[in-house]
Enzyme design. Structure first.
Site, PDB file in Angstrom:
ATOM      1  N   CYS A 147     -16.817  43.633  33.795  1.00  0.00           N
ATOM      2  CA  CYS A 147     -17.394  43.574  35.135  1.00  0.00           C
ATOM      3  C   CYS A 147     -16.789  44.707  35.974  1.00  0.00           C
ATOM      4  O   CYS A 147     -16.868  45.866  35.585  1.00  0.00           O
ATOM      5  CB  CYS A 147     -17.151  42.182  35.719  1.00  0.00           C
TER       6      CYS A 147
ATOM      7  N   HIS B 298     -25.647  40.158  32.738  1.00  0.00           N
ATOM      8  CA  HIS B 298     -24.298  40.522  33.148  1.00  0.00           C
ATOM      9  C   HIS B 298     -23.366  39.369  32.780  1.00  0.00           C
ATOM     10  O   HIS B 298     -23.701  38.203  32.907  1.00  0.00           O
ATOM     11  CB  HIS B 298     -24.253  40.760  34.657  1.00  0.00           C
TER      12      HIS B 298
ATOM     13  N   ASP C 295     -29.562  42.911  32.919  1.00  0.00           N
ATOM     14  CA  ASP C 295     -28.524  42.862  33.942  1.00  0.00           C
ATOM     15  C   ASP C 295     -29.039  43.560  35.192  1.00  0.00           C
ATOM     16  O   ASP C 295     -29.038  44.791  35.274  1.00  0.00           O
ATOM     17  CB  ASP C 295     -27.264  43.557  33.415  1.00  0.00           C
TER      18      ASP C 295
END
Length: 264
Positions: free
Chosen positions: A143, A232, A200
């Site tokens: 992330c 994601h 994502d």
């Protein structure tokens, strides 16, 4: 079927912990917390009796140094690696206790990239002082930590490998965060394997293609693997975004990549 994420050290804003959460014990490992010279806390995990161990720097998600990141550190340590995860966000707030994602984003926005690079420099020095082999060191991150992995690879070309997991490639440029991975593509000299989801919305498919093109134009030793249906956070086994098959495949690719670069 679930438990509150604040149980056992998960970030409150991440929601309830999934029944699919992976829990890795510390048997055979030395684990602990340290404070780096600049004040950042860090979690480390290493085999108990290892010497001259290859090193992996682990860049946390926006949820901070919570249990998922510590568990990933233990998973990697069980492969014979000295892993350190510095909490580069902690001096600006505690993402683990933040009430929601907007509060976490407000913390993250305050953290200067130049300071974060220094935190990872300190983490490398720490593991070297405890017997880590920094000549065989890599960085991986998830992330926001995936973004940091790209930036640190540009900052420290001595690394043997870089594996960013779905790190944002572009965004708003601020005084604290003036550059993004898309801006440093031509500076990547480290062997790099990006692991990204094709579903994502925070990292559009076209942007990933642009990043791949910029890397290729620069002759950078980097590639990006795209999991077409993955969202994601597809590796985050404690969240609904987890995709077991893609996560297992990507983990295997990362481990093989690390070993190919002499880390492991």
């Amino acid at each position: 079927m679930t438990q509150e994420s604040t149980d056992k050290g998960f970030a409150a804003a991440a929601g309830a912990v999934s029944i699919h959460v992976i829990r890795t014990d510390a048997e055979g490992l030395e684990t602990g917390f340290a404070t780096l010279p600049g004040g950042a806390p860090a979690y480390y995990a290493r085999p108990e009796h290892g010497r001259n161990l290859p090193v992996v720097l682990l860049a946390e998600e926006i949820f901070g140094l919570h249990e998922h990141i510590r568990d990933v550190a233990r998973r990697l340590a069980k492969l014979g690696l000295f892993v350190i995860a510095p909490d580069y966000l902690a001096r600006y707030g505690d993402p683990m206790t933040a009430p929601d994602i907007d509060a976490i984003r407000a913390i993250v926005a305050k953290v200067p990239d130049v300071e974060t690079m220094g935190v990872f420099d300190e983490a490398l020095a720490f593991v070297e002082g405890k017997g880590g082999d920094v000549d065989h060191a890599a960085i991986t991150g998830f992330c926001w930590g995936g973004r940091i992995a790209w930036l640190y690879a540009a900052h420290n070309p001595r690394l043997a490998a870089c594996i960013p997991w779905y790190g944002r490639l572009d965004g708003a440029r601020t005084k604290e965060q003036p550059r993004w991975p898309i801006d440093v593509a031509s500076e990547i000299k480290v062997q790099t394997l990006g692991l990204y989801g094709g579903d994502d919305p925070s990292i559009p498919y076209d942007l990933i293609l642009t990043m791949k093109d910029k890397l290729a134009e620069a002759g950078a030793p980097a590639d990006i693997i795209l999991y077409d249906q993955a969202p994601h956070g597809f590796f985050a086994d404690y969240r609904p975004s987890y995709r077991e098959r893609d996560a297992h495949d990507a983990w295997g690719r990362m481990v093989a990549f690390l070993r190919a670069q002499g880390v492991g």
